[in-house]
Design a protein around this motif. Sequence first.
Motif, PDB file in Angstrom:
ATOM      1  N   LEU A 163      12.457   2.665  -1.186  1.00 42.33           N
ATOM      2  CA  LEU A 163      11.063   3.055  -0.934  1.00 42.33           C
ATOM      3  C   LEU A 163      10.985   4.021   0.256  1.00 42.33           C
ATOM      4  O   LEU A 163      10.239   5.005   0.222  1.00 42.33           O
ATOM      5  N   ILE A 220       0.716   4.090  -3.014  1.00 37.83           N
ATOM      6  CA  ILE A 220       0.385   5.497  -2.769  1.00 37.83           C
ATOM      7  C   ILE A 220       1.542   6.402  -3.200  1.00 37.83           C
ATOM      8  O   ILE A 220       1.356   7.382  -3.920  1.00 37.83           O
ATOM      9  N   VAL A 221       2.751   6.034  -2.767  1.00 37.94           N
ATOM     10  CA  VAL A 221       3.912   6.867  -3.087  1.00 37.94           C
ATOM     11  C   VAL A 221       4.169   6.874  -4.593  1.00 37.94           C
ATOM     12  O   VAL A 221       4.439   7.917  -5.185  1.00 37.94           O
ATOM     13  N   VAL A 252       2.006   6.120  -7.242  1.00 41.59           N
ATOM     14  CA  VAL A 252       0.973   6.718  -8.087  1.00 41.59           C
ATOM     15  C   VAL A 252       0.765   8.195  -7.765  1.00 41.59           C
ATOM     16  O   VAL A 252       0.615   9.014  -8.673  1.00 41.59           O
ATOM     17  N   LEU A 253       0.774   8.570  -6.485  1.00 41.22           N
ATOM     18  CA  LEU A 253       0.387   9.930  -6.134  1.00 41.22           C
ATOM     19  C   LEU A 253       1.569  10.852  -5.859  1.00 41.22           C
ATOM     20  O   LEU A 253       1.391  12.040  -5.599  1.00 41.22           O
ATOM     21  N   PHE A 254       2.791  10.316  -5.870  1.00 41.29           N
ATOM     22  CA  PHE A 254       3.948  11.198  -5.683  1.00 41.29           C
ATOM     23  C   PHE A 254       4.927  11.118  -6.849  1.00 41.29           C
ATOM     24  O   PHE A 254       5.229  12.130  -7.487  1.00 41.29           O
ATOM     25  N   PRO A 286       0.827  -1.223   0.000  1.00 40.92           N
ATOM     26  CA  PRO A 286       0.000   0.000   0.000  1.00 40.92           C
ATOM     27  C   PRO A 286       0.854   1.263   0.000  1.00 40.92           C
ATOM     28  O   PRO A 286       0.563   2.218  -0.730  1.00 40.92           O
ATOM     29  N   THR A 287       1.933   1.269   0.798  1.00 36.90           N
ATOM     30  CA  THR A 287       2.827   2.427   0.826  1.00 36.90           C
ATOM     31  C   THR A 287       3.400   2.674  -0.566  1.00 36.90           C
ATOM     32  O   THR A 287       3.371   3.802  -1.081  1.00 36.90           O
ATOM     33  N   ALA A 288       3.894   1.598  -1.189  1.00 38.84           N
ATOM     34  CA  ALA A 288       4.522   1.741  -2.505  1.00 38.84           C
ATOM     35  C   ALA A 288       3.524   2.256  -3.533  1.00 38.84           C
ATOM     36  O   ALA A 288       3.851   3.104  -4.367  1.00 38.84           O
ATOM     37  N   VAL A 335       4.650   9.640  -9.898  1.00 40.56           N
ATOM     38  CA  VAL A 335       4.045   9.953 -11.191  1.00 40.56           C
ATOM     39  C   VAL A 335       3.785  11.464 -11.352  1.00 40.56           C
ATOM     40  O   VAL A 335       4.187  12.052 -12.354  1.00 40.56           O
ATOM     41  N   PRO A 336       3.154  12.144 -10.377  1.00 42.85           N
ATOM     42  CA  PRO A 336       2.969  13.599 -10.526  1.00 42.85           C
ATOM     43  C   PRO A 336       4.282  14.364 -10.644  1.00 42.85           C
ATOM     44  O   PRO A 336       4.355  15.363 -11.353  1.00 42.85           O
ATOM     45  N   PRO A 380      -0.145  18.763 -11.388  1.00 43.12           N
ATOM     46  CA  PRO A 380      -0.140  17.433 -12.019  1.00 43.12           C
ATOM     47  C   PRO A 380      -1.098  16.456 -11.335  1.00 43.12           C
ATOM     48  O   PRO A 380      -1.673  15.600 -12.012  1.00 43.12           O
ATOM     49  N   LEU A 381      -1.285  16.576 -10.015  1.00 46.43           N
ATOM     50  CA  LEU A 381      -2.241  15.686  -9.349  1.00 46.43           C
ATOM     51  C   LEU A 381      -3.653  15.920  -9.879  1.00 46.43           C
ATOM     52  O   LEU A 381      -4.431  14.984 -10.040  1.00 46.43           O
ATOM     53  N   VAL A 406      -2.370   2.319   5.892  1.00 47.74           N
ATOM     54  CA  VAL A 406      -1.163   2.256   5.065  1.00 47.74           C
ATOM     55  C   VAL A 406       0.090   2.367   5.924  1.00 47.74           C
ATOM     56  O   VAL A 406       1.047   1.606   5.760  1.00 47.74           O
TER      57      VAL A 406
END
Lengths: 310, 254
Positions: free
Chosen positions: B82, A41-42, A44-46, A37-39, A48-49, B100-101, B63
């Motif tokens: 990570l 969120i980080v 897709v939402l960090f 889940p951490t990976a 990638v943007p 971008p978001l 999470v």
Amino acid sequence: MSVTLDRPPREIARGSTPSPPPWWRGRKAQGWLYATPTALIVGVLFVVPLILVVWMSLHRWPLLGGATFNAPDNYTKITDNPLFLDSVFFTLKYTVIVTVLLSATALGLALLVQERRPGVGFFRTAFFLPGAVGFAAAALLFYGMLNNDFGPIDPILQTLGITDEPVKWIGSPDAALFSTIALVLWRFAGFNMLILLTGLQAIPVEVYEAARSDGANRWQIFTRITLPLLRPTIALMLILSVTGSLLAFDQFFIFTNGGPDNSTVSMVMVVYREAFFRFDLGGAAAISVVLLLALVALNVLQMRVLRRSQ
Amino acid sequence: MRYYTTVSALAVLFLFPLLWSGWASMEEPGNYLEMARFGEGLGTYLTNSALVSAMTVAGTLTVSALGGYAFARFDFPGKNLLFLVTLAILMVPYATILIPLYVLLGHIGLQNSLVGLSLVFVMFQLPFALFMMRNAFEAIPRELEEAAMVDGCGTFRAFARILLHAVRPALVTVGLFAFLASWNDFFAPLILLNDGASFTLPVAVVSMTQQTFGAIDYGMLQAGVMVMALPCLILFLVLQRHYVRGFMSGALRG
């Protein structure tokens, strides 16, 4: 013989070969499972943007419609934007003033409530309490409080004889900056005080006792012991104040709306206006990338300074 | 005596705006009623804010608890990378990746969505939350879960039944920070929500000041301020200890 020697003795005694666990029972796979889940969120939402903002900055990217490659137009355009250049100067000025005043206020408060004495808990809470209020709510609160017809500040000042007519709190550039700083001090002084208190409490009592028995007075103790030992904490507070002020948005958007005459437009406000008033997401992304690089560079620099001072 | 005069005067200065706002909001009994009828209605905005905060808190806790356990107890390929990338979120200014978001959430069907907004909040809370949870799990002696596993628990059962109880204080701290951040944030919902019916409280109340016709009703505005501020003030007063603990852990964010 040599084969059996490699085995743990217990298993030899049992005389059985342990079957290897299925892949999803392995420690590595399990670790990944918990971290997924951490990976996600980080990623897709960090991540990638972060890539997307660079990609967007290289394109003409209207709010609606398709994107076309136009590099490096979005970047060269930045220097032609007088509003952005003004906002850089304004934001820097704001950052310097806020950081100096906020640090001084927070340090004063922290020293006042540092020692344990009756009632000190109440005062700490009172100073911090504005920090629990959302910044948007705080800005709206000041918006009403400083209003000439509705707010209490003008009547109070006039009763005390400090002013003889209502002040244009957000109607002139200087007053608008002053009012915004008052709001920020009120909202964040307690927050910074708390940071400094954690630093103050980390200074061993023995150091103070030793200084006192050597005959040091209060001022000497403050300048020779408290300040030097507090340096890492002060550095942390400065970093938070500088980066926070450079990214100022809420206070100007809600409180002054950039006015009067665009005199209080911060850098992030320009990003917002480029994107949602001029519908130019590519231009907004280019300014974002410049801001991002500047702040990351600043952060790296500050961390170096912080590490050296520790 | 001089000490108490000074700190009392300062305390009055700090508490005065809050007391004034409370008083101004109640000066006319109609203020709260009027505010409740503003725009889509207070019920809508309160529900949106409560939903976003609940999803953010639940998401951040889930999470970061799973992730914190992974980082404290397991070795797996890519672990350090990570963790570093997660901490890098702190280095990147919030405001610079919201555009971008906005585009990204549009592409995955989460634009103007409370779920999308909550996920963004979870991401921004993650560095602090993960750091707190990892440290909390590391502070638990390994014997505790080893004993559970000898009794026949798998790692997940040991985690869910025993370890989660042991890290409860850290969960409360992380939850409190996640609530305050998501309930109060203005910039992210301003950009990511574009339909009045999905506005959260801060965006809705700010829009009261931007009515184009008629004078702003300042009493109503202060009623809005109180509705936004009171839950945070109460929660802070009740959970002060946990808030300070979050500060002490050294991982904080303005």
